[in-house]
Design an enzyme around this catalytic site. Sequence first.
Site, PDB file in Angstrom:
ATOM      1  N   GLU A 257       0.658  -1.127  -0.247  1.00 23.48           N
ATOM      2  CA  GLU A 257       0.320  -0.174  -0.207  1.00 23.48           C
ATOM      3  C   GLU A 257       0.645   1.509  -0.284  1.00 23.48           C
ATOM      4  O   GLU A 257       0.593   2.322  -0.076  1.00 23.48           O
ATOM      5  CB  GLU A 257      -0.723  -0.034   1.404  1.00 23.48           C
ATOM      6  CG  GLU A 257      -2.115  -1.146   1.060  1.00 23.48           C
ATOM      7  CD  GLU A 257      -3.422  -1.278   0.083  1.00 23.48           C
ATOM      8  OE1 GLU A 257      -2.958  -0.109  -0.635  1.00 23.48           O
ATOM      9  OE2 GLU A 257      -3.786  -2.301   0.507  1.00 23.48           O
TER      10      GLU A 257
ATOM     11  N   HIS B 297      -9.742   0.181   2.211  1.00 23.10           N
ATOM     12  CA  HIS B 297      -8.568   1.565   2.974  1.00 23.10           C
ATOM     13  C   HIS B 297      -9.438   2.221   4.218  1.00 23.10           C
ATOM     14  O   HIS B 297      -9.023   3.927   4.314  1.00 23.10           O
ATOM     15  CB  HIS B 297      -7.876   2.486   2.072  1.00 23.10           C
ATOM     16  CG  HIS B 297      -6.946   1.581   0.642  1.00 23.10           C
ATOM     17  ND1 HIS B 297      -7.022   2.477  -0.206  1.00 23.10           N
ATOM     18  CD2 HIS B 297      -6.768   0.413   0.776  1.00 23.10           C
ATOM     19  CE1 HIS B 297      -6.146   1.725  -1.097  1.00 23.10           C
ATOM     20  NE2 HIS B 297      -5.873   0.643  -0.165  1.00 23.10           N
TER      21      HIS B 297
END
Length: 428
Positions: free
Chosen positions: A285, A389
């Site tokens: 990420e 997220h």
Amino acid sequence: MKTTLLTAIVATSLVSATALAASHSHSAAESTQTLEKFDAKPVLADLQDLIALNIPVLSKDATTNVGYAVLTPKMQAALQARSHSLGKCAGFEDLTKELGSDVKSLTSSSANQILSSLQAHKKANDLYKVAPFAPLAVEKSAQIDSALNEVKTENIQANIEWLSAFPTRDNRASEPNIHVVEMEKRLKEMLKDSSLPYEVDLIAHDQTSQKSVRVRLIGKDRPNEIIVLGGHLDSINHSWGGGDKAPGADDNASGSSDLIEALRVVMSKPQPARTVEFFWYAGEESGLLGSAEIASTYKSENKNVIAVMQLDMTLFAGSGEFVIGNMTDFTSAWLHDYFKAVNTTYLHAQVVDDKCGYGCSDHASWHRQGYPALMPFEATMKNMNHNIHTSRDVISATSNFRHSTVFAKLAVVFAMDLANSELHQPYM
Ligand code: BES
Ligand code: ZN
């Protein structure tokens, strides 16, 4: 001269990106200030995204639609905020390790070689698509069929419950390896019953203190031919203001859990001819950090990676149960054919081609090094899970463990069919 020019470019873009970040997502800009420790970093990203955000493109390749740029934290936040509002990916690959962190010394030519290698991979792939190959068919084996029945949805669910219960798996957390160490322990415990030769390693990285986990099942006949199955173990919360959780149930406890279950089944089977490696990557990420280092190390050691399958998000059946998105950009056309043949023989899902842009997940790291990659996905892009997220990426009524199970089965077929065959990418 070069230095002055680049400093000027970075300075100018800072102004525009600051304005953009402020107008798109105030909190995203703030949270990067809390967590990110870099001033600027060289990246590869989707060319159209960079242009749309007025981020200076130092070098580009129109055929692959990839641009090279130096990103400040605010530009990164702007990139992510924009993609979020458009419901698409904002993939990028951090090139700091390869090009260095002294951004003032970077020039457009620094990345030209990387961009031309991407173009070469695309050309080879396009050649496969036009060449008159015999259609790929996968012959059904009773042994694989019965192994597929051993893949248990309950186990996948339990794995996802366990992983998504960690408060965060963010590589930038103050203790980024709590879940990594637990994962290693679990895998070792599971593998101790296996009669196959295997290795379990934690892989340290230069660009993050988080570690990746690797399990190798060593091949019997051709141990130097490697089948890679991977997913990222880290998670992120883009609105993290200090305390928010990043459960990452779908992104990517799901793919990680499918891999654990596939390994559990495969480790009790006869030793494969080729080596099968399972990866749980660090820091995806934050720009594919773990996989980019691993893929570039493999390349520099001349390792013969035959195929790479990436599992990233398998829990949300946004396009319908058993509808699988097949990302066709920065992946191998040969593996698309192989996947479809496997699907016809064993999985009976519905495969829909789609694209996710450069660097949406770790397969891009392998693809860039010239290794054939496959990226099957939970849905088509437009139907993806919009809670990723955030602290809402938890197990919920929309979690579909049966759907996720198909991906674990696909991993089993890679480990039992492809790892026992002579198949490989043509035109290498
Ligand atoms: N799991 C996502 C990627 C994803 C989302 C792929 C939707 C396909 C469809 C991944 O973990 C992610 O968020 N990737 C970022 C890029 C990364 C380098 C920050 C993205 O694509 O925005
Ligand atoms: Zn992900």
